[in-house]
Design a protein around this motif. Structure first.
Motif, short mmCIF file in Angstrom:
data_model
loop_
_atom_site.label_atom_id
_atom_site.label_comp_id
_atom_site.label_asym_id
_atom_site.label_seq_id
_atom_site.Cartn_x
_atom_site.Cartn_y
_atom_site.Cartn_z
N ARG A 208 0.86 -1.55 0.02
CA ARG A 208 0.49 0.41 0.22
C ARG A 208 0.74 1.25 0.22
NH1 ARG A 208 -5.35 1.01 -1.53
NH2 ARG A 208 -6.14 3.19 0.19
N ILE A 209 2.02 1.09 0.88
CA ILE A 209 2.89 2.59 0.66
C ILE A 209 3.54 2.42 -0.70
CG2 ILE A 209 4.74 3.45 2.01
CD1 ILE A 209 4.36 1.91 3.89
N TRP A 210 3.92 1.54 -0.66
CA TRP A 210 4.89 1.28 -2.32
C TRP A 210 3.63 1.85 -3.31
CZ3 TRP A 210 3.08 -1.45 -7.17
CH2 TRP A 210 4.17 -1.07 -7.80
N ARG A 211 2.80 1.58 -3.08
CA ARG A 211 1.90 2.37 -4.56
C ARG A 211 1.45 3.68 -3.98
NH1 ARG A 211 -3.53 -2.07 -4.29
NH2 ARG A 211 -2.09 -4.20 -5.98
N MET A 212 1.26 4.30 -2.82
CA MET A 212 0.87 5.80 -2.30
C MET A 212 2.42 7.00 -2.66
SD MET A 212 -0.27 4.96 1.27
CE MET A 212 -0.01 6.89 1.94
N GLN A 213 3.63 5.89 -2.67
CA GLN A 213 4.79 6.67 -3.02
C GLN A 213 4.82 6.42 -4.47
OE1 GLN A 213 6.99 8.12 -1.17
NE2 GLN A 213 6.08 6.97 0.45
N VAL A 214 4.40 5.49 -5.66
CA VAL A 214 4.47 5.73 -6.71
C VAL A 214 3.28 6.96 -7.42
CG1 VAL A 214 3.73 4.63 -8.86
CG2 VAL A 214 4.92 3.07 -7.30
N ARG A 215 1.98 6.52 -6.88
CA ARG A 215 1.62 7.64 -7.01
C ARG A 215 2.03 9.80 -6.51
NH1 ARG A 215 -4.82 7.27 -4.52
NH2 ARG A 215 -3.53 8.34 -3.37
N LYS A 216 2.35 9.16 -5.67
CA LYS A 216 3.41 10.86 -5.18
C LYS A 216 4.52 10.60 -6.22
CE LYS A 216 1.94 10.45 -0.40
NZ LYS A 216 2.83 10.43 1.00
N LYS A 217 5.42 9.36 -7.02
CA LYS A 217 6.46 10.18 -7.33
C LYS A 217 5.42 10.88 -8.74
CE LYS A 217 10.11 7.75 -9.20
NZ LYS A 217 10.61 6.54 -9.65
N GLN A 218 4.43 9.78 -9.44
CA GLN A 218 4.15 10.55 -10.26
C GLN A 218 3.35 11.82 -10.61
OE1 GLN A 218 1.49 7.03 -11.20
NE2 GLN A 218 2.01 6.08 -12.10
N GLU A 219 2.75 12.36 -9.10
CA GLU A 219 2.68 13.23 -9.17
C GLU A 219 3.65 14.82 -8.72
OE1 GLU A 219 0.30 13.13 -5.46
OE2 GLU A 219 -1.20 12.11 -6.85
N ALA A 220 4.85 14.46 -8.30
CA ALA A 220 5.56 14.82 -8.34
C ALA A 220 6.58 15.03 -9.54
CB ALA A 220 7.38 14.35 -7.41
N GLU A 221 6.95 14.24 -10.40
CA GLU A 221 7.01 14.35 -12.08
C GLU A 221 6.06 15.11 -12.63
OE1 GLU A 221 8.08 10.46 -13.26
OE2 GLU A 221 9.35 10.24 -11.94
N GLU A 222 5.18 14.90 -12.26
CA GLU A 222 4.22 15.85 -13.08
C GLU A 222 4.17 17.43 -12.89
OE1 GLU A 222 -0.08 14.32 -12.81
OE2 GLU A 222 0.34 12.41 -14.31
#
Length: 710
Positions: A208-222
Motif C-alpha cells: 500500500r505504501i509503495w503504491r502511495m509512493q509511486v502515485r506521489k512520485k508520479q504526481e511530483a514528476e508531473e
C-alpha cells in the motif's frame, strides 16, 4: 491526473488512505505486541519448568542419598559398635521425609503418588528394622544387630526401595521432557503463526505504501514537468554518448525545434559543426570521465556560457549528475542581449556626442583629413590593389592611426570598420591579397564603404546636435590657409634685404602673433588623451590616476606636428594595455592599485623633448626576443648580440607585438611603427628606457622647426 492526485497537488490530504494506513499500523503494532508478550511469557514459563525440573531431579537424587546415608549410618554403627551414629541417623530421617513431600508437591500425579506410597512403605519397614538395630546396639547385642541388617527382610526392602526410587526419577524425567517438548512445540507454532501474520500484514502495508509512493512520485514528476515547462528555461540531460535524453522541458523544443530527444548535444548547440563543436564534445567527455572535483569545476568554467544558435542568444549552465549523465540548463536571453546591445549602442552614441562637444575643432579637422585620405586612396587605387611592400605598410599605418584617433573620440562605427580593413591589409602584407575579406568589392581600402560607415557616425552628431554642428567652421576670424599665407609673406619680407631694420622688428612681432594664432598648445593637445587613457583603463579593468602633464609649454604648427601628435595614441594605448598592471598584480608587487602615466615637456636649444612614461611592468624583453625570432627579422645569433638599448628599440619594428593575439586595441604591431615614421618625418629621434616592474619611458627628441617657445 486523477482527482485525488489533483487534491494532493492543491494541498488537500487523502483522508481514506491515511485512516486505512493508521488502522494497518495499529493492527501491526497490536499483533507484534501480543507476539512479544507471548514470547516473554513462554520464556518465563520454560525457565520456571527448567528450575522445577532441576529441583525435582535434585530431590530424587537427594532421596537416594539420604536413604543410603541412613543405611550407612546403621552399618557403621553396627560394625564399629559406636551408638553415636544414631544421632546422624535421626537427623537425616526428617530430611528424607521432606524430600518425599516436596516431590509430591512438585509433581502432583497418581503415578507419582503411587510410587511415593510404595517408597514410604519400604522406608517404614527399613526404618523399623534400623531402629531395632540401634536398640540392639544399645543393649550390647552387636552380632544380633549385624545379622538383622544382613537379613533377607532388610535386604529385600532396601532393594525394593532403590528400584522404586529409580522408577520415580525416570518418571519425573519423562514427564518433564514431555512438558518441555509440548511447550517448545507450542512456542514454535506461535512464532511461526505470528511471524506469518506480521509478514502478511507487513507485505500488505508495504504494498500500500509503495503504491502511495509511486502515485506521489508520479504526481511530483508531473508537478516538476509542469514547473519546468513553465519556467521559461530549457532543461535537458545527455548521456555518456552526448545524446539527449527523452525527458526534457518544453522550452527545449522552442529553442531547437520539435526533434530534440536522441540528438547529439554538440550538434544542437553547434549546427554548423567545425572545430568549436569538436572541442565542446571533447570537453564534455573529459568532464564526465574526470573524478577530481577541482578539475571538474575548472573544465566547467571553460565551457561556453553563451552561444548564438538558431538566431537566439542562449545562456548555458552545466550540472554534472554522474559519470554517465550531465544536465544542461538553457535560458533564452535574446531579448536581454538585444536590449543590452541597444543600451551599449546608445551609450556609445552619447559618449561620442560628448567627446565631439569637448573636441569639436580637432574632430572636424580629423574628419576632413580622413575624408581626404579616403578620396586620395580611391584615386591612387583606380581599381587596382597595391602590391605588397612600402605602399601597403604606409596604408596600414594610416588606417591604424585613424582607428586609434577615432577610438579616442569614441566614434561608434568607424573604428570597427577600420579594424576589419586592418585584417585585410594584414593578409595582403603577408602576400595573401586574395584572402582579403574586407567589404567593398575586394578592395584593400574600400573607400565607398568606409564613407558610408562614416556617414552613420556623422548622423549620430546630426541627430543629437543638429546639422549645423558639422557645417560650422573653426572658431577663428580667418581660415588657417589665410593665416599660413600671411605667415609666408611676413617670412619672405623678413628674409628680404630691402626691408629696413626698424620694419624688421615689427614684422618679427607680427610673424610671432600670426603663428600664435594658428599654432596649438602641446600641453592642451596632450591633455586630450586623458579621457582616452581613462577609457582604455576602464575597458581593461585597470585603475589609473588622471594623466599628469608637466614641464614647459610649446606651441606647434599643426600642419607639421599633427601626424606626430595623432600617432601618440599608440604610445598611450601601449602604456595602458602592456604597461599598467591589474590592481591585484600591482598590490602583489607592493605598488598602489592605481597606475600613473606622465608626460613631461622640456625646451632645449636644439628643439624640445617630450617624455611619456608609466609605472607599469616594463617591457618584456624575453617575450620581445621571441617575437623578433618568430617574425624572422633577426636570427638567434643577432638577437644575442643586441644590448638592452638596441633590443628596446625593436618595439618599433613593423609587425612585432608582445600581445598573445590581436584585438581592437592591440596586437597588430604597426602602432609603434607609425610613431617611428612620424618622428622620422620630423627629423627627430626616439629613446626607450624600461626596467622590470618599474615602468617604461619613451623619450622623443624633436628639432626646433615648426614650434614656438612661449
Amino acid at each position: 491526473m486523477s482527482s485525488n492526485a489533483k487534491d494532493n497537488v492543491q494541498g488537500r490530504p487523502d483522508t481514506s488512505t491515511r485512516s486505512w494506513f493508521a488502522v494497518s499500523i495499529a493492527i501491526t503494532v497490536l499483533l507484534v505486541g501480543f507476539l512479544l508478550w507471548h514470547l516473554v511469557y513462554s520464556y518465563q514459563l520454560m525457565v520456571s519448568f527448567r528450575e522445577r525440573e532441576f529441583v525435582i531431579e535434585r530431590s530424587s537424587w537427594q532421596l537416594l542419598l539420604y536413604a543410603e546415608s541412613m543405611q550407612m549410618y546403621a552399618l557403621v554403627a553396627t560394625t564399629s559398635g559406636d551408638i553415636n551414629w544414631e544421632r546422624n541417623y535421626l537427623e537425616t530421617r526428617p530430611q528424607l521425609e521432606n524430600v518425599l513431600q516436596k516431590i509430591q508437591e512438585l509433581m502432583p500425579s497418581q503415578e507419582v503418588e503411587k510410587i511415593v506410597e510404595e517408597i514410604n512403605e519400604h522406608l517404614t519397614v527399613i526404618n523399623e528394622l534400623e531402629e531395632e538395630v540401634f536398640s540392639l546396639l544399645k543393649r550390647g547385642e552387636k552380632r544380633e544387630a549385624y545379622n538383622l541388617l544382613s537379613g533377607w527382610e532388610y535386604t529385600k526392602n532396601r532393594m525394593d526401595f532403590s528400584d522404586r526410587t529409580r522408577d520415580l526419577t525416570e518418571l519425573i524425567q519423562k514427564r518433564l521432557q514431555e512438558r518441555t517438548a509440548y511447550d517448545t512445540t507450542r512456542l514454535a507454532v506461535l512464532l511461526v503463526l505470528g511471524g506469518l501474520g506480521v509478514l502478511v500484514l507487513s507485505w500488505v502495508v508495504t504494498l500500500r505504501i509503495w503504491r502511495m509512493q509511486v502515485r506521489k512520485k508520479q504526481e511530483a514528476e508531473e508537478n516538476i514537468s509542469l514547473l519546468l515547462n513553465n519556467s521559461g528555461q530549457g532543461f535537458m540531460l545527455a548521456d555518456e554518448n552526448l545524446l539527449v535524453d527523452p525527458n526534457y522541458s518544453l522550452e527545449c523544443e522552442n529553442i531547437f525545434g520539435p526533434r530534440v530527444a536522441g540528438n547529439s548535444l554538440p550538434d544542437l548547440l553547434y549546427p554548423e559543426g567545425g572545430y568549436d563543436r569538436e572541442h565542446f564534445a571533447g570537453s564534455l567527455r573529459m568532464l564526465m570521465q574526470e573524478e577530481d572535483d577541482f578539475i571538474q569545476d575548472n573544465i566547467i568554467s571553460l565551457l561556453p556560457e553563451q552561444l548564438y544558435v538558431n538566431h537566439k542568444y542562449l545562456k548555458l549552465q552545466y550540472r554534472l549528475i554522474s559519470s554517465t549523465q550531465i544536465m544542461l540548463i538553457i535560458t533564452d536571453i535574446t531579448e536581454k542581449v538585444l536590449l543590452e546591445k541597444e543600451i551599449q549602442e546608445e551609450h556609445k552614441r552619447l559618449s561620442f556626442v560628448v567627446s565631439a562637444l569637448e573636441n569639436k575643432n580637432d574632430l572636424l579637422e580629423t574628419l576632413r583629413e580622413y575624408e581626404n585620405f579616403l578620396e586620395e586612396s580611391r584615386k591612387q587605387q583606380k581599381g587596382d590593389k597595391p602590391s605588397t611592400g612600402p605602399e601597403i605598410d604606409q596604408l596600414f599605418r594610416k588606417v591604424h592611426t585613424f582607428k586609434g584617433v577615432f577610438m579616442q573620440y569614441e566614434m561608434p562605427y568607424t573604428p570597427e570598420a577600420l579594424h576589419s580593413v586592418e585584417q585585410g591589409l594584414a593578409e595582403a602584407a603577408r602576400g595573401r591579397v586574395e584572402a582579403c575579406s574586407t567589404p567593398g568589392s575586394g578592395e584593400l581600402l574600400p573607400g565607398q564603404w568606409l564613407l558610408q560607415v562614416l556617414s552613420r557616425d556623422k548622423q549620430v552628431l546630426v541627430d543629437s546636435l543638429g546639422k549645423g554642428f558639422l557645417d560650422s567652421a573653426r572658431e577663428v576670424s580667418v581660415s588657417e590657409d589665410s593665416l599660413a599665407g600671411m605667415e609666408s609673406k611676413a617670412q619672405e619680407l623678413l628674409e628680404s634685404h630691402a626691408v629696413p631694420e626698424q620694419v624688421q622688428q615689427g614684422l618679427s612681432q607680427l610673424l610671432y602673433s600670426l603663428k600664435k594664432l594658428r599654432y596649438k598648445s602641446l600641453q592642451l593637445s596632450l591633455g586630450k588623451y586623458a579621457r582616452f587613457v581613462q577609457q582604455m583603463a576602464d575597458r581593461s579593468g585597470k585603475l589609473l590616476h588622471p594623466l599628469h602633464i608637466q614641464g614647459d609649454d610649446i606651441y606647434f604648427d599643426p600642419r607639421v606636428f599633427n601626424p606626430f601628435i595623432k600617432s601618440l595614441v599608440h604610445v598611450f594605448r601601449n602604456a595602458v594595455a602592456h604597461g599598467i598592471e591589474d590592481p591585484e598584480e600591482r598590490l602583489e608587487k607592493g605598488k598602489p592599485e592605481s597606475g600613473q602615466i606622465q608626460c613631461r615637456i622640456e625646451n632645449t636649444p636644439e628643439g624640445f623633448v617630450l617624455s611619456i612614461s608609466d609605472d607599469g611592468s616594463g617591457v618584456d624583453l624575453e617575450g620581445l626576443r621571441e617575437k623578433l625570432r618568430e617574425s624572422g627579422a633577426y636570427s638567434l645569433e643577432e638577437l644575442g648580440l643586441m644590448d638592452e638599448k638596441e633590443l628596446l628599440m625593436q618595439i618599433f619594428t613593423p609587425g612585432v607585438s608582445t600581445a598573445a593575439e590581436a584585438d581592437k586595441c592591440r596586437g597588430r604591431g604597426v602602432g609603434m611603427d607609425a610613431v617611428s615614421a612620424a618622428v622620422e618625418a620630423l627629423g627627430g629621434s626616439i629613446e626607450v628606457k624600461s626596467a622590470a616592474d618599474l615602468g617604461t619611458e619613451v623619450v622623443f627628441y624633436l628639432p626646433g622647426q615648426g614650434f614656438l617657445k612661449i
